[in-house]
Design an enzyme around this catalytic site. Sequence first.
Site, PDB file in Angstrom:
ATOM      1  N   SER A 576       0.844  -1.198   0.000  1.00  0.00           N
ATOM      2  CA  SER A 576       0.000   0.000   0.000  1.00  0.00           C
ATOM      3  C   SER A 576       0.871   1.236   0.000  1.00  0.00           C
ATOM      4  O   SER A 576       1.992   1.218   0.510  1.00  0.00           O
ATOM      5  CB  SER A 576      -0.894   0.000   1.247  1.00  0.00           C
ATOM      6  OG  SER A 576      -1.512   1.265   1.399  1.00  0.00           O
ATOM      7  N   TYR A 589      -2.419  -0.225  10.670  1.00  0.00           N
ATOM      8  CA  TYR A 589      -2.431  -0.602   9.251  1.00  0.00           C
ATOM      9  C   TYR A 589      -1.142  -0.161   8.554  1.00  0.00           C
ATOM     10  O   TYR A 589      -0.475  -0.948   7.872  1.00  0.00           O
ATOM     11  CB  TYR A 589      -3.657   0.025   8.577  1.00  0.00           C
ATOM     12  CG  TYR A 589      -3.738  -0.206   7.092  1.00  0.00           C
ATOM     13  CD1 TYR A 589      -4.089  -1.457   6.584  1.00  0.00           C
ATOM     14  CD2 TYR A 589      -3.472   0.822   6.192  1.00  0.00           C
ATOM     15  CE1 TYR A 589      -4.159  -1.670   5.218  1.00  0.00           C
ATOM     16  CE2 TYR A 589      -3.545   0.616   4.823  1.00  0.00           C
ATOM     17  CZ  TYR A 589      -3.884  -0.632   4.333  1.00  0.00           C
ATOM     18  OH  TYR A 589      -3.955  -0.833   2.991  1.00  0.00           O
TER      19      TYR A 589
END
Length: 699
Positions: A576, A589
């Site tokens: 990501s 995250y």
Amino acid sequence: MLDKHQGARLANLWDEGKAAGMTEPEKLLYRSNLLGSDKRITNYGGGNTSAKVMEKDPLTGEMVEVLWVKGSGGDVGTIKMDGFSTLYMDKLRALKGIYRGVEFEDEMVGYLPHCTFNLNPRAASIDTPLHAYVPKPHVDHMHPDAIIAIAASKNSRELTSRIFGDEIGWLPWKRPGYELGLWLEKFCQENPDARGVVLESHGLFTWGDTAKEAYETTIEIINRAIAWFETENTGPAFGGQSKPVLAAADRAAIAKKLMPVIRGLISAGESKVGHFDDGQAVLDFVTSTSLEPLAALGTSCPDHFLRTKIRPLVVDFDPTQPDVGKTLAGLPEAIATYRADYAAYYERCKRADSPAMRDPNAVVYLVPGVGMITFAKDKATARISAEFYINAINVMRGASGVSTYVGLPEQEAFDIEYWLLEEAKLQRMPKPKSLAGRIALVTGGAGGIGKATANRLMQEGACVVLADIDETALEAAQTELSTRYGKDFVRSVNMNVTSEAAVESGFGDALLAFGGLDILVSNAGLATSAAVEDTTLALWNKNMDILATGYFLVSREAFRIFRNQKAGGNVVFVASKNGLAASPGASAYCTAKAAEIHLARCLALEGASAQIRVNVVNPDAVLRGSKIWTGEWKEQRAAAYKMDVDELEAHYRERSMLKLSVFPEDIAEAIYFLASDMSAKSTGNIVNVDAGNAQSFTR
Ligand SMILES: [Zn+2]
């Protein structure tokens, strides 16, 4: 016993109610599909059917006799009307006038297109003269196991006459072609009452005045052969059992260990896909006393050995004292010996104009007590090769039970394998796709990016195992992809990437399904959002478990397989933007995504010496089709930016440098690049697919 015997007989499936309104070509199609629906009647793609029909000539308007016959490359079980070629019978008969004799028979194939009726584009097959010259309106040519068992017996002529009397004749082995067509014609002229003929080492011809009569004769003749074997072949199969059958779970466990190692040893020229079969017919054979001697004789029917190579490789494995380590250690030499034997066969038999030697590796690997492994350029070919070898096993079972089984003479086998017409067929095949023969496992395979990736890889010819924890989505994704690309290309496994046992078993299932692994796309994920003071330990651990530990577990399993397979490997992490760029309110995250990226770099370093590449794709804000972007996370992100959820896509688009939305297909394209040979010299890299974000520029 009675039930078993009745079950072994072929049923007469002809439905006159259905056939009554059909034209002759429709009846031919109907009969072909009925015959091809049972593998005991003919193998996949084997055999052909024909009808001679009066049709109106489009040029003269006159009625002319037309041969409808299965065209080149079709399968009678699945053929449709456009699978038949159509030829003028008078022109086919006229070919006799220019035939220069048996040594020139191959050139006759070149004249067949000149006989085409009604501009039919379906190419006529090599077997066309066999049907044209049998002077009967309806002709079936089948490869029934029970008839080939007779045809491959040492005394096949005598057996044929003992079983069928004068009803069915016998012709010695002759390679299919123009000359065999003339032989059949001569046979019919000399034996006007015969209903068919057995071709030595090959199969059966039968005929009739109507489509129904031809069909029923074919079924009746095969059933008589089956019945005869039931009364005559009563001893133990293949001379009796001399080795134990291992339990099903043990058989699968051994196959999973052997398949990637064999695959690595035989995939230097082209990547291969595997198939495992441990059905009863195979187990009877691989536990029998006759396994080695019969396997060495090779297959008989030319259709069989074109798919299976003339003989299989019997793997050195002792089911009484299972020692897979010893077997694995011996495989390199066993496979090298097989290749050397094949090269020697090529050298012994080659002719001045023979094509160059093809792949010298075995197709069929027989493992005593365990089963049969086959390898070919794609899954369908590997599966069909296995079906063909099962046909060959059935033939050997019959022939060796009532007589002595004989394989085809070596030179005859070679002349068919390296037939120039066969070579021309191979040359006409389309160039393989860029990922043909490659096997990929995609975690999170049922979700947006995962499914788009599977789709992209399959478009390029790869076989894909979808791994996902969502059973319903998994089933839907498999159905969708198998409808688009064919059942042979896709499998699915339920996999929780945080469970060591689930990961091991999922990869094991992948090995059993396709025989190895080339590409791992680690993509399964989640996303959470919370200020650090509100982040519970459970939430922190959940991110770490799925994103960091999950990526570690699947990579470790892939690395283990890659190292055993010894054919390199390819890992692509879907990380990501947040692994590089800090983002507010998502520390768990972002930190776990950063761990993924660093794991990829460490693995790139470790894998390089074994040609294992590891790269990362960083998506950003791929909302469409994503399971992550449904529910909570979407609302949390919208809340963080103080906007409505519907405004998010536009928000991310406007935030990007290129002012573009990012879709799952965009991520899949980058994954395909990194998983393919186009990026063969890249490892340890990161590709951002985020429509431009200065924060995540790498340095
Ligand atoms: Zn045939």
